[in-house]
Design an enzyme around this catalytic site. Structure first.
Site, mmCIF file in Angstrom:
data_model
loop_
_atom_site.group_PDB
_atom_site.id
_atom_site.type_symbol
_atom_site.label_atom_id
_atom_site.label_comp_id
_atom_site.label_asym_id
_atom_site.label_seq_id
_atom_site.Cartn_x
_atom_site.Cartn_y
_atom_site.Cartn_z
ATOM 1 C CD GLU A 13 -3.096 -0.597 0.069
ATOM 2 O OE1 GLU A 13 -3.190 0.594 -0.290
ATOM 3 O OE2 GLU A 13 -3.809 -1.507 -0.405
ATOM 4 C CB THR A 14 2.024 3.364 2.273
ATOM 5 O OG1 THR A 14 2.279 2.563 3.449
ATOM 6 C CG2 THR A 14 0.548 3.666 2.162
#
Length: 339
Positions: free
Chosen positions: A134-135
């Site tokens: 995700e990040t």
């Protein structure tokens, strides 16, 4: 978001601060902005005042600070990129750098990950892989103010205005509940937030105060992010100790009839067996599966996605996303020496 605790401390000082905390947890100067005088905003403010007890005048002041972002509308309206094959998609997320940084993240937060696995039954490697995909373990959480993103899409993007207006409502509620400034929190152009990229509704439904400090902070507190991902998976039906996928060997002319349309596991192992699928593991015929084919480096790959695979797709509705999370999680275990 750099320091939610400092914001909360500031908000607790003085009568004026206390009054604003009662509204949103934010100080809102009254200046002219992109949404001043908007009939849609006036309707939204009336709803929030009527249904959730917000102070209307202060909400109006808040929206004077909100900015309509053309770059967000451009991003969400951009023609879809050609769908990548698995052999093109996988290298985006399965890289030596993501594996190494994942190992470092796991080692740094080993206690929190072990506790999350014990309490929720979700393996540490899966939690780490989600945050990694995700990040990049918090390295890329988004630079848009969440309120700008959700307002722009809620008031100026008709195809999905209802969805984003609901998320805007959830965002203002979470800002009030967590006593944080809604003009400061940042996220993606679509309003996804923090290390795990939760939408506001997911935050309010599944995020947890995993370090017990009285607040939920998924922006700058990896412990809360870890617990929140585990909570999300548990609430969506993760089976502790369950497998995720099984590689299939196929033969015959009917094998592609077994492929699932969509993600829901509408077939079971027995159905696939009758169409020429054979699993490399012993699986009961009644196990529901999502059956899919990927174009890998060495040709077609047939896979059975088991119930835990379906849970990963609840986080992001994509077979290739779920496979990236799963394979990254396995590589993280290997990179830590099987620990």
């Amino acid at each position: 978001m750099n320091d939610l605790k400092a914001l909360r401390k500031w908000m607790q000082l003085g009568a004026a601060g206390a009054a604003l905390v009662g509204l949103l947890g934010a100080a809102v100067p009254a200046t002219s902005g992109d949404y001043e005088g908007s009939p849609q905003v006036a309707e939204f403010v009336a709803e929030m005042t009527r249904d959730y007890g917000f102070a209307g005048e202060q909400l109006v002041d808040l929206f004077r600070e909100v900015e309509r972002k053309q770059s967000i509308l451009d991003a969400i309206s951009r023609p879809a990129e050609r769908v990548k094959t698995w052999k093109e998609y996988r290298p985006i997320f399965i890289t030596p750098a993501r594996i190494q940084k994942g190992v470092n993240f796991w080692n740094q937060h080993a206690d929190a990950l072990a506790r999350a696995e014990k309490e929720y039954g979700v393996p540490a490697q899966v939690i780490v892989a989600i945050i990694g995909v995700e990040t990049f373990y918090g390295g890329n959480t988004g630079n848009f103010r969440v309120i700008d993103a959700l307002s722009t899409l809620g008031f100026d993007y008709p195809p999905r205005a209802d969805f984003f207006r609901k998320q805007l409502k959830e965002f203002l509620l979470l800002a009030r509940e967590e006593q944080v400034d809604p003009l400061v929190l940042k996220g993606s152009y679509a309003g996804a937030m923090g290390l795990p990229q939760f939408m506001p509704s997911s935050f309010r439904s599944f995020a947890v105060d995993f370090d017990g400090d009285g607040h939920i902070d998924i922006w700058s507190n990896p412990v809360d992010a870890i617990g929140s991902v585990a909570s999300y998976f548990k609430r969506h039906g993760w089976v502790a100790g369950g497998r995720v996928v099984s590689r299939a060997q196929v033969r015959g002319e009917r094998v592609d009839e077994g492929l699932t349309q969509g993600l829901d596991p509408v077939k079971n192992v027995g159905d696939l067996r009758a169409l020429g699928w054979a699993s490399s593991e012993a699986l009961r015929d009644d196990v529901p599966v999502t059956a899919f084919k990927l174009e890998g480096d060495e040709g077609a790959e047939y896979w059975m996605g088991l119930p835990n695979f379906y849970v990963i797709t609840r986080y992001n509705r994509s077979v290739m996303y779920a496979m990236s999370v799963h394979q990254l999680s396995e590589l993280l275990v290997n990179a830590r020496g099987g620990r």
